[in-house]
Design a protein around this motif. Structure first.
Motif, PDB file in Angstrom:
ATOM      1  N   ILE A  19       0.843  -1.196   0.000  1.00  0.00           N
ATOM      2  CA  ILE A  19       0.000   0.000   0.000  1.00  0.00           C
ATOM      3  C   ILE A  19       0.880   1.248   0.000  1.00  0.00           C
ATOM      4  O   ILE A  19       0.603   2.216  -0.709  1.00  0.00           O
ATOM      5  CB  ILE A  19      -0.964  -0.007   1.206  1.00  0.00           C
ATOM      6  CG1 ILE A  19      -2.036  -1.085   1.015  1.00  0.00           C
ATOM      7  CG2 ILE A  19      -1.620   1.359   1.403  1.00  0.00           C
ATOM      8  CD1 ILE A  19      -2.905  -1.326   2.227  1.00  0.00           C
ATOM      9  N   GLN A  20       1.957   1.228   0.771  1.00  0.00           N
ATOM     10  CA  GLN A  20       2.869   2.371   0.826  1.00  0.00           C
ATOM     11  C   GLN A  20       3.533   2.613  -0.537  1.00  0.00           C
ATOM     12  O   GLN A  20       3.694   3.755  -0.965  1.00  0.00           O
ATOM     13  CB  GLN A  20       3.934   2.171   1.911  1.00  0.00           C
ATOM     14  CG  GLN A  20       3.386   2.232   3.318  1.00  0.00           C
ATOM     15  CD  GLN A  20       2.728   3.556   3.629  1.00  0.00           C
ATOM     16  OE1 GLN A  20       3.287   4.609   3.389  1.00  0.00           O
ATOM     17  NE2 GLN A  20       1.517   3.506   4.157  1.00  0.00           N
ATOM     18  N   LYS A  21       3.896   1.522  -1.228  1.00  0.00           N
ATOM     19  CA  LYS A  21       4.479   1.657  -2.572  1.00  0.00           C
ATOM     20  C   LYS A  21       3.461   2.273  -3.526  1.00  0.00           C
ATOM     21  O   LYS A  21       3.792   3.165  -4.319  1.00  0.00           O
ATOM     22  CB  LYS A  21       4.922   0.294  -3.105  1.00  0.00           C
ATOM     23  CG  LYS A  21       6.176  -0.236  -2.484  1.00  0.00           C
ATOM     24  CD  LYS A  21       6.530  -1.581  -3.084  1.00  0.00           C
ATOM     25  CE  LYS A  21       7.713  -2.222  -2.374  1.00  0.00           C
ATOM     26  NZ  LYS A  21       8.014  -3.559  -2.905  1.00  0.00           N
ATOM     27  N   ASP A  22       2.222   1.770  -3.477  1.00  0.00           N
ATOM     28  CA  ASP A  22       1.170   2.301  -4.342  1.00  0.00           C
ATOM     29  C   ASP A  22       0.918   3.777  -4.051  1.00  0.00           C
ATOM     30  O   ASP A  22       0.736   4.576  -4.981  1.00  0.00           O
ATOM     31  CB  ASP A  22      -0.129   1.509  -4.160  1.00  0.00           C
ATOM     32  CG  ASP A  22      -0.024   0.077  -4.662  1.00  0.00           C
ATOM     33  OD1 ASP A  22       0.930  -0.231  -5.419  1.00  0.00           O
ATOM     34  OD2 ASP A  22      -0.899  -0.743  -4.301  1.00  0.00           O
ATOM     35  N   LEU A  23       0.931   4.132  -2.785  1.00  0.00           N
ATOM     36  CA  LEU A  23       0.729   5.522  -2.390  1.00  0.00           C
ATOM     37  C   LEU A  23       1.852   6.407  -2.926  1.00  0.00           C
ATOM     38  O   LEU A  23       1.613   7.494  -3.445  1.00  0.00           O
ATOM     39  CB  LEU A  23       0.635   5.625  -0.866  1.00  0.00           C
ATOM     40  CG  LEU A  23       0.299   6.983  -0.278  1.00  0.00           C
ATOM     41  CD1 LEU A  23      -1.050   7.472  -0.788  1.00  0.00           C
ATOM     42  CD2 LEU A  23       0.273   6.903   1.243  1.00  0.00           C
ATOM     43  N   SER A  24       3.058   5.908  -2.857  1.00  0.00           N
ATOM     44  CA  SER A  24       4.207   6.651  -3.358  1.00  0.00           C
ATOM     45  C   SER A  24       4.104   6.860  -4.873  1.00  0.00           C
ATOM     46  O   SER A  24       4.357   7.964  -5.380  1.00  0.00           O
ATOM     47  CB  SER A  24       5.494   5.897  -3.015  1.00  0.00           C
ATOM     48  OG  SER A  24       6.601   6.569  -3.523  1.00  0.00           O
ATOM     49  N   THR A  26       1.368   6.875  -6.654  1.00  0.00           N
ATOM     50  CA  THR A  26       0.251   7.788  -6.900  1.00  0.00           C
ATOM     51  C   THR A  26       0.666   9.227  -6.647  1.00  0.00           C
ATOM     52  O   THR A  26       0.330  10.126  -7.421  1.00  0.00           O
ATOM     53  CB  THR A  26      -0.952   7.402  -6.014  1.00  0.00           C
ATOM     54  OG1 THR A  26      -1.287   6.034  -6.262  1.00  0.00           O
ATOM     55  CG2 THR A  26      -2.155   8.261  -6.299  1.00  0.00           C
ATOM     56  N   MET A  27       1.419   9.460  -5.577  1.00  0.00           N
ATOM     57  CA  MET A  27       1.896  10.810  -5.271  1.00  0.00           C
ATOM     58  C   MET A  27       2.823  11.321  -6.372  1.00  0.00           C
ATOM     59  O   MET A  27       2.746  12.486  -6.768  1.00  0.00           O
ATOM     60  CB  MET A  27       2.625  10.829  -3.932  1.00  0.00           C
ATOM     61  CG  MET A  27       1.741  10.754  -2.742  1.00  0.00           C
ATOM     62  SD  MET A  27       2.727  10.812  -1.232  1.00  0.00           S
ATOM     63  CE  MET A  27       1.450  10.966  -0.009  1.00  0.00           C
ATOM     64  N   SER A  28       3.668  10.451  -6.859  1.00  0.00           N
ATOM     65  CA  SER A  28       4.595  10.828  -7.920  1.00  0.00           C
ATOM     66  C   SER A  28       3.833  11.206  -9.193  1.00  0.00           C
ATOM     67  O   SER A  28       4.139  12.218  -9.834  1.00  0.00           O
ATOM     68  CB  SER A  28       5.552   9.669  -8.195  1.00  0.00           C
ATOM     69  OG  SER A  28       6.400   9.968  -9.262  1.00  0.00           O
ATOM     70  N   ALA A  35       2.778  19.538 -12.377  1.00  0.00           N
ATOM     71  CA  ALA A  35       3.746  20.238 -13.237  1.00  0.00           C
ATOM     72  C   ALA A  35       3.126  20.521 -14.606  1.00  0.00           C
ATOM     73  O   ALA A  35       3.281  21.624 -15.156  1.00  0.00           O
ATOM     74  CB  ALA A  35       5.017  19.409 -13.378  1.00  0.00           C
ATOM     75  N   GLN A  36       2.417  19.539 -15.152  1.00  0.00           N
ATOM     76  CA  GLN A  36       1.755  19.731 -16.446  1.00  0.00           C
ATOM     77  C   GLN A  36       0.676  20.801 -16.350  1.00  0.00           C
ATOM     78  O   GLN A  36       0.502  21.605 -17.272  1.00  0.00           O
ATOM     79  CB  GLN A  36       1.138  18.415 -16.928  1.00  0.00           C
ATOM     80  CG  GLN A  36       2.138  17.389 -17.355  1.00  0.00           C
ATOM     81  CD  GLN A  36       1.473  16.086 -17.774  1.00  0.00           C
ATOM     82  OE1 GLN A  36       0.260  15.945 -17.727  1.00  0.00           O
ATOM     83  NE2 GLN A  36       2.288  15.125 -18.181  1.00  0.00           N
TER      84      GLN A  36
END
Length: 126
Positions: A19-24, A26-28, A35-36
């Motif tokens: 879940i933490q990887k997925d959250l990271s 998603t944040m990225s 930026a776009q």
């Protein structure tokens, strides 16, 4: 009993880490969209400064192609709308992942306490 709790603890920990990887991720992705969004807002502001007789060109591959000003404004507006929608989608996805993360964290804490209690009982028996 301690082994069973330890296996549950390991499984929960792996799910929490996923879940933490997925959250990271998603944040990225959301940061890239931000930026776009900023870039496209700048383009929109620049297009708003132009008058109807000004020439607008669009880069397609290595070639600049003449484009109608209204068409360019419309394209940028649609792009801004799309990016804003995607940002909202990522935000809701992040909230859901954070909720799941909090739930997993609570389960992990309970399992850790249970595991420590079973370890203490085992130590007392010895």
């Amino acid at each position: 009993m301690a082994e069973t709790i330890q296996k549950k603890l390991q499984t929960e920990l792996e799910q929490y880490q996923q879940i933490q990887k997925d959250l990271s991720k998603t944040m990225s992705a959301r940061q890239k969209l931000e930026a776009q969004l900023t870039e496209n807002n700048i383009v929109k502001e620049e297009l708003d400064l132009l008058e109807a007789e000004n020439m607008v060109y669009k880069l397609i591959g290595p070639v600049l192609v003449k484009q109608d000003l209204e068409e360019a404004k419309s394209t940028v507006a649609k792009r801004l709308e799309y990016i804003t929608g995607e940002i909202k989608r990522y935000e809701s996805q992040m909230k859901e992942l954070e909720r799941k993360s909090d739930q997993r964290r609570e389960v992990l804490a309970a399992l850790q306490q249970e595991f420590q209690k079973s370890q203490n009982k085992t130590a007392v028996k010895i």
